[in-house]
Design an enzyme around this catalytic site. Structure first.
Site, mmCIF file in Angstrom:
data_model
loop_
_atom_site.group_PDB
_atom_site.id
_atom_site.type_symbol
_atom_site.label_atom_id
_atom_site.label_comp_id
_atom_site.label_asym_id
_atom_site.label_seq_id
_atom_site.Cartn_x
_atom_site.Cartn_y
_atom_site.Cartn_z
ATOM 1 C CG ASN A 81 -1.559 1.439 1.666
ATOM 2 O OD1 ASN A 81 -2.432 1.892 1.129
ATOM 3 N ND2 ASN A 81 -0.713 2.027 2.570
ATOM 4 C CE1 TYR A 146 0.383 8.172 -6.560
ATOM 5 C CE2 TYR A 146 -1.600 8.791 -8.060
ATOM 6 C CZ TYR A 146 -0.945 8.220 -6.841
ATOM 7 O OH TYR A 146 -1.804 7.619 -6.144
ATOM 8 C CB ALA A 148 4.099 6.458 -15.545
HETATM 9 P P1 NAP Z 1 -1.199 8.785 2.874
HETATM 10 O O1 NAP Z 1 -2.158 9.268 3.854
HETATM 11 O O2 NAP Z 1 -0.057 9.749 2.448
HETATM 12 O O3 NAP Z 1 -0.271 7.703 3.740
HETATM 13 C C1 NAP Z 1 0.943 7.106 2.788
HETATM 14 C C2 NAP Z 1 1.515 5.972 3.639
HETATM 15 O O4 NAP Z 1 2.467 5.387 2.824
HETATM 16 C C3 NAP Z 1 2.028 6.511 4.970
HETATM 17 O O5 NAP Z 1 1.804 5.536 5.805
HETATM 18 C C4 NAP Z 1 3.631 6.628 4.824
HETATM 19 O O6 NAP Z 1 4.410 6.428 5.757
HETATM 20 C C5 NAP Z 1 3.856 5.358 3.638
HETATM 21 N N1 NAP Z 1 5.157 5.482 3.165
HETATM 22 C C6 NAP Z 1 5.030 6.582 2.095
HETATM 23 N N2 NAP Z 1 6.394 6.512 1.677
HETATM 24 C C7 NAP Z 1 7.097 5.203 2.194
HETATM 25 C C8 NAP Z 1 8.178 4.771 2.094
HETATM 26 N N3 NAP Z 1 9.204 5.382 1.329
HETATM 27 N N4 NAP Z 1 8.493 3.734 2.804
HETATM 28 C C9 NAP Z 1 7.521 3.443 3.800
HETATM 29 N N5 NAP Z 1 6.321 3.758 3.762
HETATM 30 C C10 NAP Z 1 6.239 4.836 3.052
HETATM 31 O O7 NAP Z 1 -1.514 8.024 1.536
HETATM 32 P P2 NAP Z 1 -2.857 7.338 1.120
HETATM 33 O O8 NAP Z 1 -3.850 8.267 0.228
HETATM 34 O O9 NAP Z 1 -3.290 6.534 2.269
HETATM 35 O O10 NAP Z 1 -2.299 6.267 -0.174
HETATM 36 C C11 NAP Z 1 -2.187 4.870 0.232
HETATM 37 C C12 NAP Z 1 -1.914 4.283 -1.102
HETATM 38 O O11 NAP Z 1 -3.099 4.427 -1.975
HETATM 39 C C13 NAP Z 1 -0.825 4.862 -2.006
HETATM 40 O O12 NAP Z 1 -0.252 3.927 -2.672
HETATM 41 C C14 NAP Z 1 -1.584 5.750 -2.848
HETATM 42 O O13 NAP Z 1 -0.797 6.197 -3.902
HETATM 43 C C15 NAP Z 1 -2.876 4.996 -3.260
HETATM 44 N N6 NAP Z 1 -4.112 5.772 -3.418
HETATM 45 C C16 NAP Z 1 -4.420 6.905 -2.750
HETATM 46 C C17 NAP Z 1 -5.453 7.486 -3.325
HETATM 47 C C18 NAP Z 1 -6.316 8.473 -2.568
HETATM 48 O O14 NAP Z 1 -7.132 9.400 -3.009
HETATM 49 N N7 NAP Z 1 -5.966 8.854 -1.306
HETATM 50 C C19 NAP Z 1 -6.209 7.284 -4.372
HETATM 51 C C20 NAP Z 1 -5.568 6.146 -5.384
HETATM 52 C C21 NAP Z 1 -4.558 5.805 -4.749
HETATM 53 P P3 NAP Z 1 4.968 7.337 6.774
HETATM 54 O O15 NAP Z 1 3.890 8.552 7.254
HETATM 55 O O16 NAP Z 1 5.302 6.675 7.967
HETATM 56 O O17 NAP Z 1 6.241 7.993 6.244
#
Ligand code: NAP
Length: 238
Positions: A81, A146, A148
């Site tokens: 994730n 992002y 890609a």
């Molecule tokens: P978020 O709230 O920004 O949380 C991101 C999470 O990823 C955090 O727990 C962060 O950990 C962790 N992370 C980031 N870089 C990391 C690294 N280098 N190593 C280990 N952990 C890392 O994002 P989210 O919205 O929950 O997104 C989760 C996933 O869903 C992502 O892959 C995102 O692309 C995808 N997604 C999200 C949305 C949306 O609308 N929110 C839509 C489509 C897809 P720390 O905070 O501890 O650094």
């Protein structure tokens, strides 16, 4: 009891997955990168085991795998994730921006999967769920790197599903639409309103709704599903 590892469990969708899997009786492991205090609160609240690891760093990933294997045994379910996003005009994206995006969103997934897939191959059973994005399907303006990287997640999922099918391992992908997390904190109320206007269900999604889909794809209820991209997006991509 099955062991599940959720990457990026300290915030947003990953955090919701930690709570959902704990509720369903799995033994849950999650990693965080920077959000230590958030991770500590989640761990104290749920009993899930937290591990610090930057998933783009192979040494961190190997250390995380060693820690889990030595102290707890194999992982049965992996939820890839963790991810980052960035909004920039294509002409403003630097080589560093590009590399960081792919290092976290794609190479991180490769490293973590490699570190745990042997558990599943030896056990001839397992589930891997990768989080892509609607932008990986449709392409997003001002998010070329992002989008890609998230399209690459889809290719990774389908290829791995073919290769691991004979080992009885299902590999699927969830493609969220706009979900209420910190990743979208840059969106203004106006932006959110216009995204809702484009969405048949006319609202933004909740992290818990993605977590429930991930839990379904991790369960025996999805036993004959592999290599699929399941959109959780209120219909915005149809
Ligand atoms: P978020 O709230 O920004 O949380 C991101 C999470 O990823 C955090 O727990 C962060 O950990 C962790 N992370 C980031 N870089 C990391 C690294 N280098 N190593 C280990 N952990 C890392 O994002 P989210 O919205 O929950 O997104 C989760 C996933 O869903 C992502 O892959 C995102 O692309 C995808 N997604 C999200 C949305 C949306 O609308 N929110 C839509 C489509 C897809 P720390 O905070 O501890 O650094």
């Amino acid at each position: 009891m099955k062991n599940v590892l959720i990457t990026g469990g300290s915030r947003g969708i990953g955090k919701a997955c930690v709570y959902e899997f704990c509720k369903r009786g799995y033994r849950v492991f999650f990693n965080y990168n920077n959000s230590q205090s958030e991770a500590e609160k989640i761990s104290a609240d749920t009993g899930a085991v937290m591990v610090q690891a930057d998933i783009s760093n192979s040494e961190d990933v190997i250390n995380m795998a060693d820690y889990i294997h030595t102290n707890y045994g194999r992982i049965d379910i992996l939820v890839n994730n963790a991810g980052i996003a960035q909004q920039k005009l294509f002409t403003d994206i630097t080589e560093n921006d590009w590399d960081r995006m792919f290092d976290v969103n794609m190479k991180g997934m490769f490293l973590v999967t490699k570190a745990f897939v042997h558990d599943m191959i030896i056990n001839q059973s397992g589930k891997i769920i990768n989080i892509s994005s609607m932008w990986g399907i449709t392409g997003g303006s001002c998010e070329v790197h992002y989008s890609a990287s998230k399209a690459a997640v889809i290719g990774f999922t389908k290829s791995l599903a073919k290769e691991l099918g004979p080992s009885n391992i299902c590999v699927n992908c969830v493609a969220p639409g706009v979900i209420e997390t910190e990743m979208n904190s840059h969106l203004s109320d106006e932006d959110k309103e216009s995204l809702c206007d484009e969405t048949p269900l006319f609202r933004i999604g909740k992290p818990e709704e993605v977590a429930k889909t991930v839990a379904f794809l991790s369960s025996d209820d999805s036993g004959f599903i592999t290599g699929q991209i399941l959109s959780v997006d209120g219909g915005i991509t149809i």
